[in-house]
Design a protein around this motif. Structure first.
Motif, PDB file in Angstrom:
ATOM      1  N   ASN A 228       0.770  -1.356  -0.696  1.00  0.00           N
ATOM      2  CA  ASN A 228      -0.010  -0.229   0.280  1.00  0.00           C
ATOM      3  C   ASN A 228       0.942   1.629  -0.091  1.00  0.00           C
ATOM      4  OD1 ASN A 228       0.941   0.102   2.406  1.00  0.00           O
ATOM      5  ND2 ASN A 228      -1.135   0.794   3.786  1.00  0.00           N
ATOM      6  N   ILE A 229       2.199   1.390   0.091  1.00  0.00           N
ATOM      7  CA  ILE A 229       3.288   2.510   0.373  1.00  0.00           C
ATOM      8  C   ILE A 229       3.474   2.282  -1.339  1.00  0.00           C
ATOM      9  CG2 ILE A 229       2.629   2.542   2.480  1.00  0.00           C
ATOM     10  CD1 ILE A 229       6.012   1.612   2.451  1.00  0.00           C
ATOM     11  N   ARG A 230       3.776   1.734  -2.257  1.00  0.00           N
ATOM     12  CA  ARG A 230       4.593   1.731  -3.664  1.00  0.00           C
ATOM     13  C   ARG A 230       4.416   2.413  -4.315  1.00  0.00           C
ATOM     14  NH1 ARG A 230       5.536  -4.864  -4.568  1.00  0.00           N
ATOM     15  NH2 ARG A 230       6.530  -5.369  -2.863  1.00  0.00           N
ATOM     16  N   LYS A 231       5.454   2.863  -4.816  1.00  0.00           N
ATOM     17  CA  LYS A 231       4.866   4.003  -5.943  1.00  0.00           C
ATOM     18  C   LYS A 231       5.304   3.511  -7.477  1.00  0.00           C
ATOM     19  CE  LYS A 231       5.369   7.999  -3.410  1.00  0.00           C
ATOM     20  NZ  LYS A 231       5.661   9.600  -3.383  1.00  0.00           N
ATOM     21  N   ASP A 232       5.022   2.142  -7.860  1.00  0.00           N
ATOM     22  CA  ASP A 232       5.790   1.184  -8.462  1.00  0.00           C
ATOM     23  C   ASP A 232       4.326   1.485 -10.264  1.00  0.00           C
ATOM     24  OD1 ASP A 232       4.982  -2.146  -9.249  1.00  0.00           O
ATOM     25  OD2 ASP A 232       5.673  -1.135 -10.463  1.00  0.00           O
ATOM     26  N   ALA A 233       5.876   2.175 -10.926  1.00  0.00           N
ATOM     27  CA  ALA A 233       5.838   2.654 -12.296  1.00  0.00           C
ATOM     28  C   ALA A 233       5.108   1.644 -13.059  1.00  0.00           C
ATOM     29  CB  ALA A 233       6.679   3.334 -13.035  1.00  0.00           C
ATOM     30  N   LEU A 234       5.826   0.560 -12.635  1.00  0.00           N
ATOM     31  CA  LEU A 234       5.144  -0.538 -13.600  1.00  0.00           C
ATOM     32  C   LEU A 234       3.594  -0.812 -13.441  1.00  0.00           C
ATOM     33  CD1 LEU A 234       5.800  -2.571 -16.498  1.00  0.00           C
ATOM     34  CD2 LEU A 234       6.748  -3.993 -14.643  1.00  0.00           C
ATOM     35  N   ALA A 235       3.267  -1.360 -12.478  1.00  0.00           N
ATOM     36  CA  ALA A 235       1.361  -1.672 -12.363  1.00  0.00           C
ATOM     37  C   ALA A 235       1.283   0.152 -12.688  1.00  0.00           C
ATOM     38  CB  ALA A 235       1.825  -1.459 -10.950  1.00  0.00           C
ATOM     39  N   GLY A 236       1.453   0.953 -12.541  1.00  0.00           N
ATOM     40  CA  GLY A 236       0.436   2.075 -13.212  1.00  0.00           C
ATOM     41  C   GLY A 236       0.993   2.370 -14.622  1.00  0.00           C
ATOM     42  N   ALA A 237       1.881   1.600 -15.515  1.00  0.00           N
ATOM     43  CA  ALA A 237       1.803   1.810 -16.997  1.00  0.00           C
ATOM     44  C   ALA A 237       1.301   0.361 -17.147  1.00  0.00           C
ATOM     45  CB  ALA A 237       3.007   1.241 -17.099  1.00  0.00           C
TER      46      ALA A 237
END
Ligand code: HGY
Ligand code: MN
Ligand code: MN
Length: 404
Positions: A228-237
């Motif tokens: 819940n605290i990640r800033k995951d660029a791949l999940a966003g993409a």
């Protein structure tokens, strides 16, 4: 009559250059030694066809019949996508050479000059910015375009210099005064196969808009960082891509494709901190394409805000859709009917060099059926019969154009 055996032999010979024997895929990127080998072979074919060959300031190879004045220009390209097929571009250049050679051998009286062109870097595979040669010939290539880099950080300008071209002279690339520009190309889609037709007439070409999206989050430990605290660029993409695909489902002619994706730092136990991906958006209607562009950008904004990611969008290329000339389509239609084939008009979803000349002179294209509609793939295939028939139809079309 064209010499289809000679044409098919040329196609076979050219397709050996840049071929990966393990996959049969062909890779010929612009301003590389492999592509130069293909340029040398095509130059030799042009010479055997009786054409005077010149190479312009960006590397377009131009074979001309004698004389001065407006020309009937017939072209395509010999560069490829990575692991591409044998026919995309190559068929257009080699069939044009075959037609020139047949006109020459049969000593056909020409009132118009014929120019055959192998344009530089139609695909944009190496630099993410295509149609370099046709843009130069159309006078729309700017020095600023030459700063884009390939995956090794080499710019178009540096690659040109390495190949012996001077980027400072791109403005001198001769603007051939074109009576018309016409091109033969594989369809790369399924329309002709579905209609059970070997050839079709291109009535318009959808315009590609290429964007490069960068999403920045934070690379962190895959094991020690709670979800819940990640800033995951791949999940966003990935969320962006699914939302974009859902948006496009209701489209009938427009398409959008994520073709390239780079993940950084690309480690199994590292949360991706950065992702760079491309989007290729196309439609025959520019207004509608612009509307889709806005909706796609808003998806990227909303997903980034929700996931606390930074986002950046860089335009790689924006090509206007073009309509083909009605009179040229009519003439092509007559030649197709004379061959006993029903003339079908269709829109090209794929982009072509012809787009660069659509606002300068009448253009059209002759499409050749693609088996299963497959292209940009080693399985790309057009039958020898279809190629022979199409080239004969195109020969009769060009025969009229050079004697008008
Ligand atoms: O991307 C295209 O449509 C073409 O193959 N260059
Ligand atoms: Mn092509
Ligand atoms: Mn292509």
């Amino acid at each position: 009559m064209i010499n289809s055996k000679r044409l098919l032999g040329h196609l076979a010979e050219l397709s050996e250059i840049g071929k990966n024997d393990a996959t049969d895929g062909i890779t010929r990127f612009s301003y590389t030694d492999v592509e130069q080998e293909a340029v040398d072979l095509v130059t030799e074919y042009m010479r055997r066809a009786g054409l005077a060959v010149t190479v312009d300031e960006v590397g377009n190879v131009i074979g001309s019949t004698p004389g001065i004045g407006p020309a009937i220009v017939v072209g395509s390209h010999i560069d490829t996508v990575p692991e591409g097929g044998k026919f995309d571009g190559a068929l257009g250049v080699l069939s044009a050479i075959e037609i020139a050679q047949t006109l020459n051998e049969q000593q056909v009286e020409q009132t118009k000059i014929l120019k055959v062109v192998a344009f530089k870097d139609e695909e944009g595979s190496r630099f993410g910015f295509g149609m370099i040669g046709s843009r130069a010939m159309a006078g729309t290539l700017k020095e600023s375009h030459l700063n884009v880099l390939d995956n090794d950080g080499i710019s178009i300008a540096q690659a040109m210099q390495k190949s012996g071209f001077n980027p400072k002279t791109i403005d001198d690339a001769k603007r051939e005064v074109m009576d018309v520009y016409v091109e033969m190309h594989i369809e790369q889609g399924k329309v002709l196969e579905k209609a059970n037709l070997p050839v079709g007439i291109v009535s318009g070409i959808a315009g590609p808009l290429w964007l490069e999206i960068t999403l920045d989050g934070i690379s962190e430990h895959a094991g020690a960082t709670p979800m819940n605290i990640r800033k995951d660029a791949l999940a966003g993409a990935s969320e962006c891509m699914i939302e974009i695909e859902t948006l496009m489902q209701s489209e009938s002619t427009a398409v959008a494709t994520v073709g390239k994706l780079n993940v950084y730092p690309n480690g199994t136990n590292v949360i991706p901190g950065k992702v760079v991906f491309t989007i290729d958006i196309r439609d025959i209607d520019e207004e509608h394409r612009n509307g889709l562009e806005k909706q796609i950008i808003s998806i990227i904004q909303q997903v980034s805000q929700k996931r606390d990611l930074q986002w950046n969008i860089r335009e790689l290329q924006r090509v206007k859709p073009v309509k083909a000339d009605p009179a040229l389509q009519q003439l092509l239609s007559e030649k197709i009917k004379e061959a006993g084939i029903e003339p079908l008009k269709l829109i090209s979803g794929a982009g072509h060099d012809a787009m660069q000349f659509g606002d300068r002179c009448p253009i059209t294209m002759l499409f050749v059926r693609s088996k299963d509609g497959i292209s940009h793939n080693p399985l790309e295939y057009s039958s020898e019969e279809d190629i022979a028939l199409a080239t004969e139809v195109f020969y009769k079309f060009i025969y009229d154009l050079v004697r008008k």
